[in-house]
Design a protein around this motif. Sequence first.
Motif, PDB file in Angstrom:
ATOM      1  N   ASP A  44       0.820  -1.217   0.000  1.00  0.00           N
ATOM      2  CA  ASP A  44       0.000   0.000   0.000  1.00  0.00           C
ATOM      3  C   ASP A  44       0.859   1.275   0.000  1.00  0.00           C
ATOM      4  O   ASP A  44       0.461   2.310   0.521  1.00  0.00           O
ATOM      5  CB  ASP A  44      -0.956   0.003   1.197  1.00  0.00           C
ATOM      6  N   LEU A  45       2.031   1.195  -0.634  1.00  0.00           N
ATOM      7  CA  LEU A  45       2.962   2.327  -0.627  1.00  0.00           C
ATOM      8  C   LEU A  45       2.333   3.608  -1.164  1.00  0.00           C
ATOM      9  O   LEU A  45       2.532   4.679  -0.595  1.00  0.00           O
ATOM     10  CB  LEU A  45       4.232   1.994  -1.417  1.00  0.00           C
ATOM     11  N   ALA A  46       1.582   3.526  -2.246  1.00  0.00           N
ATOM     12  CA  ALA A  46       0.970   4.740  -2.815  1.00  0.00           C
ATOM     13  C   ALA A  46       0.124   5.455  -1.767  1.00  0.00           C
ATOM     14  O   ALA A  46       0.215   6.680  -1.615  1.00  0.00           O
ATOM     15  CB  ALA A  46       0.144   4.395  -4.048  1.00  0.00           C
ATOM     16  N   GLN A  47      -0.673   4.708  -1.022  1.00  0.00           N
ATOM     17  CA  GLN A  47      -1.510   5.316   0.023  1.00  0.00           C
ATOM     18  C   GLN A  47      -0.657   5.867   1.166  1.00  0.00           C
ATOM     19  O   GLN A  47      -0.949   6.925   1.713  1.00  0.00           O
ATOM     20  CB  GLN A  47      -2.526   4.301   0.574  1.00  0.00           C
ATOM     21  N   ARG A  48       0.407   5.161   1.506  1.00  0.00           N
ATOM     22  CA  ARG A  48       1.284   5.609   2.595  1.00  0.00           C
ATOM     23  C   ARG A  48       2.000   6.911   2.249  1.00  0.00           C
ATOM     24  O   ARG A  48       2.306   7.705   3.132  1.00  0.00           O
ATOM     25  CB  ARG A  48       2.327   4.547   2.926  1.00  0.00           C
ATOM     26  N   LEU A  49       2.292   7.113   0.973  1.00  0.00           N
ATOM     27  CA  LEU A  49       2.991   8.332   0.555  1.00  0.00           C
ATOM     28  C   LEU A  49       2.069   9.545   0.483  1.00  0.00           C
ATOM     29  O   LEU A  49       2.535  10.679   0.586  1.00  0.00           O
ATOM     30  CB  LEU A  49       3.655   8.117  -0.807  1.00  0.00           C
ATOM     31  N   ALA A  50       0.798   9.322   0.294  1.00  0.00           N
ATOM     32  CA  ALA A  50      -0.143  10.428   0.081  1.00  0.00           C
ATOM     33  C   ALA A  50      -0.122  11.434   1.232  1.00  0.00           C
ATOM     34  O   ALA A  50      -0.049  12.645   0.995  1.00  0.00           O
ATOM     35  CB  ALA A  50      -1.556   9.890  -0.147  1.00  0.00           C
ATOM     36  N   GLY A  51      -0.171  10.965   2.462  1.00  0.00           N
ATOM     37  CA  GLY A  51      -0.193  11.875   3.605  1.00  0.00           C
ATOM     38  C   GLY A  51       1.057  12.734   3.720  1.00  0.00           C
ATOM     39  O   GLY A  51       0.962  13.964   3.770  1.00  0.00           O
ATOM     40  N   PRO A  52       2.248  12.113   3.761  1.00  0.00           N
ATOM     41  CA  PRO A  52       3.462  12.923   3.882  1.00  0.00           C
ATOM     42  C   PRO A  52       3.680  13.879   2.704  1.00  0.00           C
ATOM     43  O   PRO A  52       4.264  14.943   2.865  1.00  0.00           O
ATOM     44  CB  PRO A  52       4.583  11.882   3.934  1.00  0.00           C
TER      45      PRO A  52
END
Length: 162
Positions: A44-52
């Motif tokens: 789920d890297l794409a989702q994890r990057l969205a916030g930062p």
Amino acid sequence: MSGVKDGTQGVPRVRHARVEDLPEVARLAAEHAEYEKAAPPAADLAQRLAGPLFGGDGPPRLYCLVAESADGKLVGYATCAPEFSTWEGRAYLHMDCLFLRSGQRGHGLGPLLVEAVVAQARTLGLDEVQWQTPVWNEGAIRFYERLGATGKEKLRYALKVE
């Protein structure tokens, strides 16, 4: 932004990532991990990057620049984040990743990515960019040295917090 080309269709360019780029950035990160013989990133890297990158109050915690080929496909990326040096008593920009797909290297996008990271440092009021590369990655070492960068010998360690 200096260092980020404003290219038009048919011209390779570097620009800041957009939310819709995150699935392809995650694929590039997986290729990067494979290239460095590392474990693959989280599914789920794409989702994890969205916030930062795009969420929260205040400035982003992470900046992502993407390289587009002449046909508009994402073929590389660089990520960076501000860090603080205790010894120097000042902040710098840490370039965490820089990667171009095989076949895309040697066409001028690598220097454009580095220029864009340097421009991001300037925008943030920082006067230095630091990064690391595996000691076996001789191509990257030659590339960085051609840019005028100097290496510092160190080993990087990681300790899981459970």
